[in-house]
Design a protein around this motif. Sequence first.
Motif, PDB file in Angstrom:
ATOM      1  N   VAL A 270       0.742  -1.330   0.254  1.00 45.73           N
ATOM      2  CA  VAL A 270       0.041  -0.093   0.012  1.00 45.73           C
ATOM      3  C   VAL A 270       0.946   1.120  -0.101  1.00 45.73           C
ATOM      4  CG1 VAL A 270      -1.749   1.339   1.181  1.00 45.73           C
ATOM      5  CG2 VAL A 270      -1.802  -1.288   1.317  1.00 45.73           C
ATOM      6  N   PRO A 271       0.552   2.149  -0.989  1.00 45.77           N
ATOM      7  CA  PRO A 271       1.338   3.298  -1.120  1.00 45.77           C
ATOM      8  C   PRO A 271       1.515   4.295   0.339  1.00 45.77           C
ATOM      9  CG  PRO A 271       0.142   3.138  -3.075  1.00 45.77           C
ATOM     10  CD  PRO A 271      -0.294   2.183  -2.110  1.00 45.77           C
ATOM     11  N   THR A 272       2.251   4.948   0.587  1.00 46.18           N
ATOM     12  CA  THR A 272       2.366   5.572   1.863  1.00 46.18           C
ATOM     13  C   THR A 272       1.768   6.961   1.791  1.00 46.18           C
ATOM     14  OG1 THR A 272       4.643   6.419   1.478  1.00 46.18           O
ATOM     15  CG2 THR A 272       4.330   4.570   2.976  1.00 46.18           C
ATOM     16  N   SER A 273       1.619   7.656   0.440  1.00 47.64           N
ATOM     17  CA  SER A 273       1.150   9.029  -0.054  1.00 47.64           C
ATOM     18  C   SER A 273       0.621   8.931  -1.253  1.00 47.64           C
ATOM     19  CB  SER A 273       2.188  10.013   0.339  1.00 47.64           C
ATOM     20  OG  SER A 273       3.581   9.928  -0.449  1.00 47.64           O
ATOM     21  N   GLY A 274      -0.070   9.878  -1.738  1.00 46.71           N
ATOM     22  CA  GLY A 274      -0.565  10.214  -3.092  1.00 46.71           C
ATOM     23  C   GLY A 274      -1.648   9.538  -3.475  1.00 46.71           C
ATOM     24  N   CYS A 310       6.026   1.379   3.518  1.00 57.13           N
ATOM     25  CA  CYS A 310       6.959   1.841   4.682  1.00 57.13           C
ATOM     26  C   CYS A 310       6.281   2.477   5.747  1.00 57.13           C
ATOM     27  CB  CYS A 310       8.033   2.672   3.849  1.00 57.13           C
ATOM     28  SG  CYS A 310       9.616   2.756   4.855  1.00 57.13           S
ATOM     29  N   GLY A 311       6.941   3.295   6.446  1.00 61.19           N
ATOM     30  CA  GLY A 311       6.212   4.087   7.473  1.00 61.19           C
ATOM     31  C   GLY A 311       5.527   5.222   7.006  1.00 61.19           C
ATOM     32  N   LEU A 312       4.523   5.630   7.836  1.00 63.20           N
ATOM     33  CA  LEU A 312       3.678   6.627   7.066  1.00 63.20           C
ATOM     34  C   LEU A 312       3.979   8.290   8.042  1.00 63.20           C
ATOM     35  CD1 LEU A 312       0.284   4.695   7.517  1.00 63.20           C
ATOM     36  CD2 LEU A 312       1.616   5.040   5.459  1.00 63.20           C
TER      37      LEU A 312
END
Length: 337
Positions: A270-274, A310-312
């Motif tokens: 799962v992407p961390t942003s966008g 990765c971390g959020l």
Amino acid sequence: MTVRATGVGSFPGDSQRDFEEALSVVLGELAADGGIPFLPEVPGRGAVAAMTGRSLGLVGELDADLQPSGWRLTGTSGAPTLDQRRARSLVAQDLDTFEERMADYAGPVKVQVAGPWTLAATVERPRGDKLLADHGARRDLAQALAVAVADHVADVRRRVPGATGVVLQLDEPALPAVLAGAVPTASGFGKHRTVHPPEASEALEWVLGAAVDAGAEPWVHCCAPDVPMGLLRGAGARGVMVDLALLGAEGHDAAAEALEAGDTIALGVVPTSGAMPSDKALVERVRRWLDMVGLDPAVVGERIVVTPACGLAGAAAADARRATELVRSVARSLGAG
């Protein structure tokens, strides 16, 4: 089949209120349906709240303080410094809130600690440069961290009596660079010498073994293209957390081998942003990966964990919430077949 979901650890924010909001998101999305809720980290609260500071706050056998360049051992071997006490106090405060919110919970939980090699590549010696430059110092650090990890796991087990299991996640983002001799010296003009696999494995064995002895399942998180999967598993990691998009061919094969051997692989998909992909697209991505490496989801599915890449900490609050919702949704869809 139950496919589990969890997070890497960090969330955005810069206040205690942000920590409490992060915990609400974690518990709301992951405290049921096979999720693994965890103690969130909010590094925006300052250096004592970031990965290195929180971990040094747990270490009672070494003294470290904050300098303009970052954390540094003091070499005094006395009581913990003021900075360490602040870091330890913040972890205790977070655990108090965690304990209160988990009073009626029954299931697995996860906590995160920086690994010995990432700390050695980050923390300075009393007389300058990183601990990585000193064989004795990095050995002392790993052994002190092992004691701290055992105490931390015992504290979590005491605070969450309904926990059916505790996962101790060791964060080792710097490990590939340590093994490759790619960590810059203080001057920036050179690199620290390569740490050879036997020594790297020994330090990890001390820390991961301490987690096991305290009753935890040890995982290692390393979001890098060249995750040393074999070394980590050989040192005692029973789970490895990776960013699926970064894995090379050897990494894919090593992850498949770990799943076949009965270990856990946490796939950061799962992407961390966008822009966030749909649940359907992410489910299909995991299924394609399993097909590519020749694994049957019905056989290995219960050893797969879905996570953000990765971390959020760098994400917007809305993105962090959506990413956490997605890992739960994707895991549930995969489990449903």
